[in-house]
Design a protein around this motif. Structure first.
Motif, mmCIF file in Angstrom:
data_model
loop_
_atom_site.group_PDB
_atom_site.id
_atom_site.type_symbol
_atom_site.label_atom_id
_atom_site.label_comp_id
_atom_site.label_asym_id
_atom_site.label_seq_id
_atom_site.Cartn_x
_atom_site.Cartn_y
_atom_site.Cartn_z
ATOM 1 N N GLU A 147 0.878 -1.178 0.000
ATOM 2 C CA GLU A 147 0.000 0.000 0.000
ATOM 3 C C GLU A 147 0.912 1.224 0.000
ATOM 4 O O GLU A 147 2.054 1.147 0.454
ATOM 5 C CB GLU A 147 -0.917 0.015 1.232
ATOM 6 N N ARG A 179 0.780 -6.865 -4.530
ATOM 7 C CA ARG A 179 0.303 -7.891 -3.595
ATOM 8 C C ARG A 179 0.307 -9.235 -4.320
ATOM 9 O O ARG A 179 -0.224 -9.327 -5.431
ATOM 10 C CB ARG A 179 -1.134 -7.591 -3.119
ATOM 11 N N GLU A 181 -1.494 -11.654 -4.674
ATOM 12 C CA GLU A 181 -2.869 -12.088 -4.453
ATOM 13 C C GLU A 181 -3.036 -13.560 -4.822
ATOM 14 O O GLU A 181 -2.462 -14.029 -5.808
ATOM 15 C CB GLU A 181 -3.834 -11.265 -5.320
ATOM 16 N N PHE A 189 -9.572 -5.818 -12.039
ATOM 17 C CA PHE A 189 -10.171 -5.586 -10.714
ATOM 18 C C PHE A 189 -9.205 -6.007 -9.601
ATOM 19 O O PHE A 189 -8.993 -5.284 -8.644
ATOM 20 C CB PHE A 189 -11.497 -6.341 -10.577
ATOM 21 N N ARG A 190 -8.672 -7.212 -9.720
ATOM 22 C CA ARG A 190 -7.695 -7.642 -8.703
ATOM 23 C C ARG A 190 -6.449 -8.147 -9.420
ATOM 24 O O ARG A 190 -6.467 -9.199 -10.045
ATOM 25 C CB ARG A 190 -8.273 -8.725 -7.796
ATOM 26 N N SER A 191 -5.390 -7.365 -9.344
ATOM 27 C CA SER A 191 -4.158 -7.785 -9.996
ATOM 28 C C SER A 191 -3.033 -7.781 -8.972
ATOM 29 O O SER A 191 -3.235 -7.413 -7.815
ATOM 30 C CB SER A 191 -3.857 -6.885 -11.192
ATOM 31 N N PHE A 194 -0.648 -2.956 -9.056
ATOM 32 C CA PHE A 194 -1.735 -2.013 -9.326
ATOM 33 C C PHE A 194 -1.339 -0.642 -8.778
ATOM 34 O O PHE A 194 -0.290 -0.500 -8.155
ATOM 35 C CB PHE A 194 -3.048 -2.502 -8.703
ATOM 36 N N GLN A 196 -2.480 2.811 -6.554
ATOM 37 C CA GLN A 196 -3.416 3.359 -5.561
ATOM 38 C C GLN A 196 -3.352 4.889 -5.558
ATOM 39 O O GLN A 196 -2.328 5.482 -5.897
ATOM 40 C CB GLN A 196 -3.043 2.873 -4.159
ATOM 41 N N GLU A 198 -4.166 7.486 -2.535
ATOM 42 C CA GLU A 198 -4.556 7.456 -1.122
ATOM 43 C C GLU A 198 -4.392 8.837 -0.489
ATOM 44 O O GLU A 198 -3.512 9.603 -0.884
ATOM 45 C CB GLU A 198 -3.700 6.456 -0.349
ATOM 46 N N TYR A 246 -5.631 -2.513 11.338
ATOM 47 C CA TYR A 246 -5.389 -1.135 11.779
ATOM 48 C C TYR A 246 -6.669 -0.316 11.916
ATOM 49 O O TYR A 246 -6.632 0.806 12.392
ATOM 50 C CB TYR A 246 -4.459 -0.432 10.772
ATOM 51 N N GLU A 263 -15.777 -3.820 -4.105
ATOM 52 C CA GLU A 263 -15.096 -2.625 -3.577
ATOM 53 C C GLU A 263 -14.356 -1.835 -4.653
ATOM 54 O O GLU A 263 -13.553 -2.380 -5.396
ATOM 55 C CB GLU A 263 -14.087 -3.069 -2.499
ATOM 56 N N LEU A 264 -14.649 -0.543 -4.663
ATOM 57 C CA LEU A 264 -13.952 0.369 -5.558
ATOM 58 C C LEU A 264 -12.926 1.163 -4.751
ATOM 59 O O LEU A 264 -11.814 1.426 -5.202
ATOM 60 C CB LEU A 264 -15.003 1.317 -6.169
ATOM 61 N N GLU A 265 -13.323 1.532 -3.540
ATOM 62 C CA GLU A 265 -12.466 2.335 -2.667
ATOM 63 C C GLU A 265 -12.798 1.986 -1.220
ATOM 64 O O GLU A 265 -13.954 1.675 -0.911
ATOM 65 C CB GLU A 265 -12.745 3.826 -2.935
ATOM 66 N N GLU A 303 -8.514 7.675 6.290
ATOM 67 C CA GLU A 303 -7.843 7.288 5.058
ATOM 68 C C GLU A 303 -8.808 6.889 3.931
ATOM 69 O O GLU A 303 -9.370 5.788 3.945
ATOM 70 C CB GLU A 303 -6.933 6.072 5.319
ATOM 71 N N SER A 305 -8.870 5.429 0.402
ATOM 72 C CA SER A 305 -7.876 4.684 -0.376
ATOM 73 C C SER A 305 -8.533 4.090 -1.619
ATOM 74 O O SER A 305 -9.347 3.170 -1.529
ATOM 75 C CB SER A 305 -7.287 3.574 0.492
ATOM 76 N N GLY A 307 -8.339 2.751 -5.861
ATOM 77 C CA GLY A 307 -7.484 2.080 -6.840
ATOM 78 C C GLY A 307 -7.636 2.753 -8.194
ATOM 79 O O GLY A 307 -8.758 3.003 -8.634
#
Ligand code: GAP
Length: 451
Positions: A147, A179, A181, A189-191, A194, A196, A198, A246, A263-265, A303, A305, A307
């Motif tokens: 992140e 990550r 993943e 969408f999930r790579s 990527f 961010q 933030e 956290y 989830e987008l953010e 925060e 955050s 993508g």
């Protein structure tokens, strides 16, 4: 018209590959799992998304400053942040084919690939590890950041000292995160690599709830102002058992992707977790002295955050449309003008020398201001379709009459309406139209041409 939220992922993937938005990574070698390359149009779209973010959170505010911290950070960062210990998924391994699976993805007790027996779950850290310097040993291990947030926490005191920002204020950065993943898929969408965007917004404890609500609203509005339909967005609160280590409270801004709501953010109230941890691990004080109240405290952090890749996917899905046009289907992307990769296309009606000369002059002039395309191949109808499909808001047609009257036609993507404007007024007219003025508000000497 494409029914809202109903475009298939296949259509988006196909358009992205066909027109050069997104390609599989290292495609000539068969691709690299869950990694993607952004092509000529994709890179413009991503740049525009990042510019829109920077404009909204840095340029137009006086309480957030930017940062660009390194991807590689001191390894203690990840001990302090809790990522070394807590950023992991429980995995089982097949004793036969050695594939690994996430426990929560399994439907039965055996390996989904070969039916083999599975090991007991073991924790698998999602951070990519590498070595710093020439010696590959444990002492030299560094991680690719999972992140961008930590770069902003460890620079909190640097920013306070050099900018003299007073709380409440924020730091923002845009950058790559990595990550490893386990469950990937659904295109970008999930790579595993990527980007961010933030914000770490530092507030006085006790005011955190108010600021959290403020950021929920701000962030939702950002997407809506850039054209995402309200009914395709929702807020979803994290249950206690899904909160990151956290977070005190977290909401996702979900988007209705082709595969469903996802989830987008994420917007989290991180409390004082990060600054307390980094104080403990670094031995450096990260508290804050309020000159007015003479109080010393450790700020809480709100925060948002987001993508970049997920935003690009959401903007593509939301913009996608199909309309019947004569005897074919008109595919178009209704991008907000500020996100459109190409703002204007210049199309001479023929390749006759005089016309090309005039068209190239207009093209050269407009390129001073925007990313502009020049296309003289095939019929004008086909050229319009090509621009519609990549979301170009305006096409400029130069015809033989233009040589006489020094006027050109502006054609609008969404309505296909057309107006004639003097070439001398073209830049000003386009600037106004791109910032939202109606097409039929005419510049001096302009006229409605076709409806
Ligand atoms: N600093 C908080 C944080 O990283 P997160 O919910 O894990 O929170 C924030 O990630 C955003 O980053 C997500 O909402 C998503 O847009 C993006 N993101 C996270 N993992 C991603 C992945 N593997 N591929 C693409 N985008 C991802």
């Amino acid at each position: 018209m494409t029914e809202p939220g109903k475009v298939s992922m296949e259509k988006i993937v196909s358009l992205c590959q066909r027109r050069g938005f997104i390609f599989p990574s290292s495609e000539i070698y068969g691709g690299l799992s869950s990694c993607w390359d952004y092509g000529p149009l994709g890179v413009e779209l991503k740049r525009n998304i990042k510019d829109a973010w920077w404009r909204a959170v840095v340029q137009e505010r006086d309480d957030i400053v930017g940062l660009d911290a390194g991807i590689l950070m001191h390894p203690q960062t990840w001990a302090a942040s809790g990522h070394l210990e807590g950023f992991s998924d429980p995995l089982v391994e097949c004793k036969n084919c050695h594939l690994r699976w996430r426990v929560d993805d399994l439907k039965d007790k055996n390996c989904p690939a070969c039916g083999g027996e599975l090991t007991k779950p073991r924790l698998f850290n999602l951070m990519f590890k590498t070595f710093m310097g020439p010696v590959e040993e444990e002492a030299n291990v560094v991680y690719l950041r999972p992140e961008t947030a930590q770069g902003m926490f460890v620079n909190f005191q640097n920013v306070v000292n050099t900018t003299r920002k007073r709380i409440p204020f924020g730091i923002t950065q845009i950058g790559k995160a990595f990550r490893n993943e386990i469950t990937t898929g659904n295109f970008v969408f999930r790579s595993r690599e990527f980007e961010q965007m933030e914000i770490e917004f530092f507030v006085k404890p006790g005011t955190d709830e108010e600021w959290f609500n403020y950021w929920l609203e701000e962030r939702l509005n950002w997407y809506v102002n850039l054209g995402i339909k309200k009914e395709h967005l929702r807020l979803r609160q994290h249950a206690k058992d899904e909160l990151a280590h956290y977070a005190r409270v977290c909401y996702d801004i979900d988007y209705l992707f082709p595969m469903g709501w996802a989830e987008l953010e994420g917007i989290a109230n991180r409390g004082d977790f990060d600054l307390v941890q980094h104080t403990k691990y670094s031995g450096k004080s990260l508290d804050y002295f309020d000159d007015e109240t003479k109080e010393r405290f450790i700020p809480y952090i709100i925060e948002p955050s987001a993508g970049v890749d997920r935003s690009a996917l959401a903007f593509l899905c939301d913009a996608y449309d199909e309309e019947p046009a004569e005897d074919e289907i008109r595919v178009l992307l209704h991008f907000h003008p500020s996100l459109a990769p190409i703002k204007v296309a210049v199309l001479p009606l023929s390749r006759r020398e005089k016309l090309v000369e005039a068209a190239k002059q207009v093209y050269a002039d407009l390129r001073q201001c925007w990313i502009v395309d020049y296309d003289d191949a095939q019929s004008i109808g086909r050229r319009y379709r090509r621009q519609d499909e990549i979301g170009t808001p305006f096409c400029i047609t130069i015809d033989f009459q233009s040589l006489e009257d020094k006027q050109v036609t502006i054609r609008e993507r969404d309505t296909m309406k057309q107006i004639r404007v003097p070439i001398s007024e073209l830049k000003a007219a386009l600037a106004a139209k791109l910032s939202g003025e109606d097409l039929f508000v005419l510049p001096p000497g302009g006229q409605i041409w076709k409806e």
